[in-house]
Design a protein around this motif. Structure first.
Motif, PDB file in Angstrom:
ATOM      1  N   VAL A   1       8.845  -0.096   5.955  1.00 30.91           N
ATOM      2  CA  VAL A   1       8.491   0.078   4.544  1.00 30.91           C
ATOM      3  C   VAL A   1       7.581  -1.055   4.069  1.00 30.91           C
ATOM      4  CG1 VAL A   1       9.392   0.211   2.196  1.00 30.91           C
ATOM      5  CG2 VAL A   1      10.604   1.361   4.072  1.00 30.91           C
ATOM      6  N   LEU A   2       7.947  -2.286   4.427  1.00 28.02           N
ATOM      7  CA  LEU A   2       7.139  -3.441   4.024  1.00 28.02           C
ATOM      8  C   LEU A   2       5.742  -3.366   4.632  1.00 28.02           C
ATOM      9  CD1 LEU A   2       6.780  -6.221   2.737  1.00 28.02           C
ATOM     10  CD2 LEU A   2       7.796  -7.220   4.814  1.00 28.02           C
ATOM     11  N   ILE A   3       5.685  -3.084   5.928  1.00 23.27           N
ATOM     12  CA  ILE A   3       4.382  -3.015   6.609  1.00 23.27           C
ATOM     13  C   ILE A   3       3.529  -1.905   6.030  1.00 23.27           C
ATOM     14  CG2 ILE A   3       3.279  -2.545   8.825  1.00 23.27           C
ATOM     15  CD1 ILE A   3       5.686  -3.913  10.157  1.00 23.27           C
ATOM     16  N   ALA A   4       4.143  -0.731   5.800  1.00 31.03           N
ATOM     17  CA  ALA A   4       3.394   0.398   5.231  1.00 31.03           C
ATOM     18  C   ALA A   4       2.883   0.065   3.838  1.00 31.03           C
ATOM     19  CB  ALA A   4       4.272   1.638   5.200  1.00 31.03           C
ATOM     20  N   GLY A   5       3.706  -0.611   3.045  1.00 34.47           N
ATOM     21  CA  GLY A   5       3.281  -0.976   1.692  1.00 34.47           C
ATOM     22  C   GLY A   5       2.119  -1.954   1.693  1.00 34.47           C
ATOM     23  N   LEU A   6       2.196  -2.966   2.557  1.00 32.65           N
ATOM     24  CA  LEU A   6       1.109  -3.938   2.655  1.00 32.65           C
ATOM     25  C   LEU A   6      -0.178  -3.277   3.159  1.00 32.65           C
ATOM     26  CD1 LEU A   6       3.022  -7.007   4.155  1.00 32.65           C
ATOM     27  CD2 LEU A   6       2.180  -6.730   1.803  1.00 32.65           C
ATOM     28  N   ALA A   7      -0.024  -2.393   4.149  1.00 30.90           N
ATOM     29  CA  ALA A   7      -1.195  -1.708   4.692  1.00 30.90           C
ATOM     30  C   ALA A   7      -1.844  -0.817   3.635  1.00 30.90           C
ATOM     31  CB  ALA A   7      -0.794  -0.871   5.906  1.00 30.90           C
ATOM     32  N   PHE A   8      -1.034  -0.099   2.871  1.00 29.72           N
ATOM     33  CA  PHE A   8      -1.580   0.775   1.823  1.00 29.72           C
ATOM     34  C   PHE A   8      -2.281  -0.050   0.755  1.00 29.72           C
ATOM     35  CE2 PHE A   8      -1.231   3.178  -2.167  1.00 29.72           C
ATOM     36  CZ  PHE A   8      -1.856   4.359  -1.782  1.00 29.72           C
ATOM     37  N   GLY A   9      -1.679  -1.176   0.381  1.00 33.68           N
ATOM     38  CA  GLY A   9      -2.318  -2.041  -0.608  1.00 33.68           C
ATOM     39  C   GLY A   9      -3.648  -2.576  -0.118  1.00 33.68           C
ATOM     40  N   ALA A  10      -3.708  -2.966   1.154  1.00 28.45           N
ATOM     41  CA  ALA A  10      -4.964  -3.464   1.725  1.00 28.45           C
ATOM     42  C   ALA A  10      -6.026  -2.369   1.754  1.00 28.45           C
ATOM     43  CB  ALA A  10      -4.724  -3.995   3.137  1.00 28.45           C
ATOM     44  N   ILE A  11      -5.607  -1.133   2.060  1.00 28.31           N
ATOM     45  CA  ILE A  11      -6.546  -0.010   2.086  1.00 28.31           C
ATOM     46  C   ILE A  11      -7.122   0.253   0.705  1.00 28.31           C
ATOM     47  CG2 ILE A  11      -6.688   2.498   2.372  1.00 28.31           C
ATOM     48  CD1 ILE A  11      -4.722   2.191   4.718  1.00 28.31           C
ATOM     49  N   VAL A  12      -6.247   0.280  -0.299  1.00 30.73           N
ATOM     50  CA  VAL A  12      -6.725   0.536  -1.669  1.00 30.73           C
ATOM     51  C   VAL A  12      -7.659  -0.579  -2.127  1.00 30.73           C
ATOM     52  CG1 VAL A  12      -6.001   0.737  -4.076  1.00 30.73           C
ATOM     53  CG2 VAL A  12      -4.705   1.901  -2.289  1.00 30.73           C
ATOM     54  N   LEU A  13      -7.329  -1.834  -1.808  1.00 25.25           N
ATOM     55  CA  LEU A  13      -8.196  -2.955  -2.172  1.00 25.25           C
ATOM     56  C   LEU A  13      -9.561  -2.826  -1.500  1.00 25.25           C
ATOM     57  CD1 LEU A  13      -8.666  -5.705  -3.513  1.00 25.25           C
ATOM     58  CD2 LEU A  13      -7.633  -6.768  -1.484  1.00 25.25           C
ATOM     59  N   MET A  14      -9.569  -2.477  -0.222  1.00 25.77           N
ATOM     60  CA  MET A  14     -10.820  -2.302   0.502  1.00 25.77           C
ATOM     61  C   MET A  14     -11.655  -1.176  -0.105  1.00 25.77           C
ATOM     62  SD  MET A  14     -11.337  -1.276   4.518  1.00 25.77           S
ATOM     63  CE  MET A  14     -10.543   0.326   4.232  1.00 25.77           C
ATOM     64  N   LEU A  15     -10.983  -0.078  -0.457  1.00 28.08           N
ATOM     65  CA  LEU A  15     -11.701   1.043  -1.064  1.00 28.08           C
ATOM     66  C   LEU A  15     -12.281   0.658  -2.424  1.00 28.08           C
ATOM     67  CD1 LEU A  15      -9.317   4.005  -0.175  1.00 28.08           C
ATOM     68  CD2 LEU A  15     -11.664   3.695   0.607  1.00 28.08           C
ATOM     69  N   TRP A  16     -11.523  -0.102  -3.195  1.00 29.75           N
ATOM     70  CA  TRP A  16     -12.014  -0.509  -4.509  1.00 29.75           C
ATOM     71  C   TRP A  16     -13.243  -1.407  -4.379  1.00 29.75           C
ATOM     72  CZ3 TRP A  16     -11.989   0.874  -9.323  1.00 29.75           C
ATOM     73  CH2 TRP A  16     -12.459  -0.019 -10.296  1.00 29.75           C
ATOM     74  N   MET A  17     -13.208  -2.318  -3.439  1.00 32.42           N
ATOM     75  CA  MET A  17     -14.356  -3.197  -3.219  1.00 32.42           C
ATOM     76  C   MET A  17     -15.581  -2.412  -2.747  1.00 32.42           C
ATOM     77  SD  MET A  17     -12.435  -6.429  -1.373  1.00 32.42           S
ATOM     78  CE  MET A  17     -13.966  -7.356  -1.180  1.00 32.42           C
ATOM     79  N   ALA A  18     -15.333  -1.289  -2.054  1.00 31.87           N
ATOM     80  CA  ALA A  18     -16.447  -0.510  -1.512  1.00 31.87           C
ATOM     81  C   ALA A  18     -17.031   0.461  -2.519  1.00 31.87           C
ATOM     82  CB  ALA A  18     -15.980   0.262  -0.272  1.00 31.87           C
ATOM     83  N   VAL A  19     -16.189   1.205  -3.249  1.00 27.04           N
ATOM     84  CA  VAL A  19     -16.709   2.297  -4.085  1.00 27.04           C
ATOM     85  C   VAL A  19     -16.533   2.074  -5.578  1.00 27.04           C
ATOM     86  CG1 VAL A  19     -16.379   3.957  -2.228  1.00 27.04           C
ATOM     87  CG2 VAL A  19     -14.554   3.637  -3.889  1.00 27.04           C
ATOM     88  N   ARG A  20     -15.635   1.189  -5.982  1.00 26.44           N
ATOM     89  CA  ARG A  20     -15.461   0.832  -7.402  1.00 26.44           C
ATOM     90  C   ARG A  20     -15.218   2.047  -8.291  1.00 26.44           C
ATOM     91  NH1 ARG A  20     -15.154  -4.850  -8.142  1.00 26.44           N
ATOM     92  NH2 ARG A  20     -16.234  -5.759  -6.359  1.00 26.44           N
ATOM     93  N   SER A  21     -14.433   2.998  -7.789  1.00 26.77           N
ATOM     94  CA  SER A  21     -14.167   4.209  -8.568  1.00 26.77           C
ATOM     95  C   SER A  21     -12.800   4.752  -8.180  1.00 26.77           C
ATOM     96  CB  SER A  21     -15.238   5.272  -8.299  1.00 26.77           C
ATOM     97  OG  SER A  21     -14.848   6.529  -8.827  1.00 26.77           O
ATOM     98  N   ALA A  22     -11.903   4.869  -9.172  1.00 27.13           N
ATOM     99  CA  ALA A  22     -10.569   5.394  -8.902  1.00 27.13           C
ATOM    100  C   ALA A  22     -10.641   6.838  -8.423  1.00 27.13           C
ATOM    101  CB  ALA A  22      -9.709   5.293 -10.161  1.00 27.13           C
ATOM    102  N   ARG A  23     -11.574   7.604  -8.963  1.00 25.46           N
ATOM    103  CA  ARG A  23     -11.700   9.003  -8.554  1.00 25.46           C
ATOM    104  C   ARG A  23     -12.152   9.115  -7.106  1.00 25.46           C
ATOM    105  NH1 ARG A  23     -14.686  11.752 -13.877  1.00 25.46           N
ATOM    106  NH2 ARG A  23     -13.101  11.096 -15.399  1.00 25.46           N
ATOM    107  N   LEU A  24     -13.097   8.282  -6.714  1.00 23.45           N
ATOM    108  CA  LEU A  24     -13.547   8.304  -5.325  1.00 23.45           C
ATOM    109  C   LEU A  24     -12.449   7.834  -4.384  1.00 23.45           C
ATOM    110  CD1 LEU A  24     -17.255   7.055  -5.451  1.00 23.45           C
ATOM    111  CD2 LEU A  24     -16.427   9.306  -4.750  1.00 23.45           C
TER     112      LEU A  24
END
Length: 217
Positions: A18-41
């Motif tokens: 659970v901890l690893i999955a949560g950290l990984a998901f958070g890192a993915i969302v952060l990476m996506l935000w830095m790349a596309v800057r759009s919640a919809r995307l």
């Protein structure tokens, strides 16, 4: 013996999952935000990736009937590379919209025309690397090669069909006009101007590696 060893290996998958999955998901969302800057995307890319993951997992179970401690590693491979395809398409979409594409539909079509061949080439190259695992006698690695290799084409297909459809529905805004680093622009221009040389060099290196591996075997 093999049974206790396999049980211990499989048990490690659940250790702090659970901890690893949560950290990984958070890192993915952060990476996506830095790349596309759009919640919809971000939502569109994540939905495309999760659907692709489900299809790839179903395909793997259909072929092999179960996963093992090695073949299950296709999950992070698929997620990481599938999201990368989505980022590339989405960044191109935002650029097309910002540069004056008439509508979301026009921007999506232009993005598909601009990214279709390059994403196909990338997916084919990555899949070829994974499928190179198939001839090994190590069953888990061979299984991983099949699932991950075919999974790349699943990710490609969805990022060129489902992702554009989700973008069309959610209608994310275009990106800001940003200055491009002159050095990166120079590298990009060189690669585009000498694309046959770049691809030929890669194919030559692949052929040389294959011949070397065959000689060693």
């Amino acid at each position: 013996g093999p049974v206790p060893l396999e049980d211990e290996e499989l048990a490690t998958l659940a250790d702090r999952a659970v901890l690893i999955a949560g950290l990984a998901f958070g890192a993915i969302v952060l990476m996506l935000w830095m790349a596309v800057r759009s919640a919809r995307l971000i939502c569109a890319i994540l939905a495309t990736t999760l659907i692709g993951l489900a299809v790839a997992a179903a395909m793997g179970l259909l072929i092999f009937h179960r996963f093992n401690v090695i073949s299950v590693a296709f999950i992070p491979l698929f997620v990481g590379l599938g999201i990368d395809f989505g980022i590339q398409f989405s960044v191109r979409y935002r650029a097309e919209l910002a540069e004056g594409a008439g509508s979301v539909r026009d921007a999506v079509i232009a993005s598909g025309r601009g990214m279709g061949r390059s994403l196909t080439l990338a997916a084919t190259a990555i899949a070829s690397g994974f499928l190179a695992f198939v001839p090994t006698d190590y069953y888990g690695v061979s299984q991983l090669g099949v699932i991950a290799g075919v999974g790349m084409f699943i990710a490609l297909a969805l990022n060129l069909t489902l992702l554009p459809a989700l973008i069309r529905i959610t209608r994310p805004k275009g990106g800001l006009d940003r200055r491009v680093d002159a050095r990166l622009a120079g590298i990009d221009a060189y690669v585009l101007a000498h694309r046959r040389l770049v691809v030929g060099t890669g194919v030559g290196a692949l052929g040389g590696g294959a011949l070397g591996a065959g000689t060693e075997i």
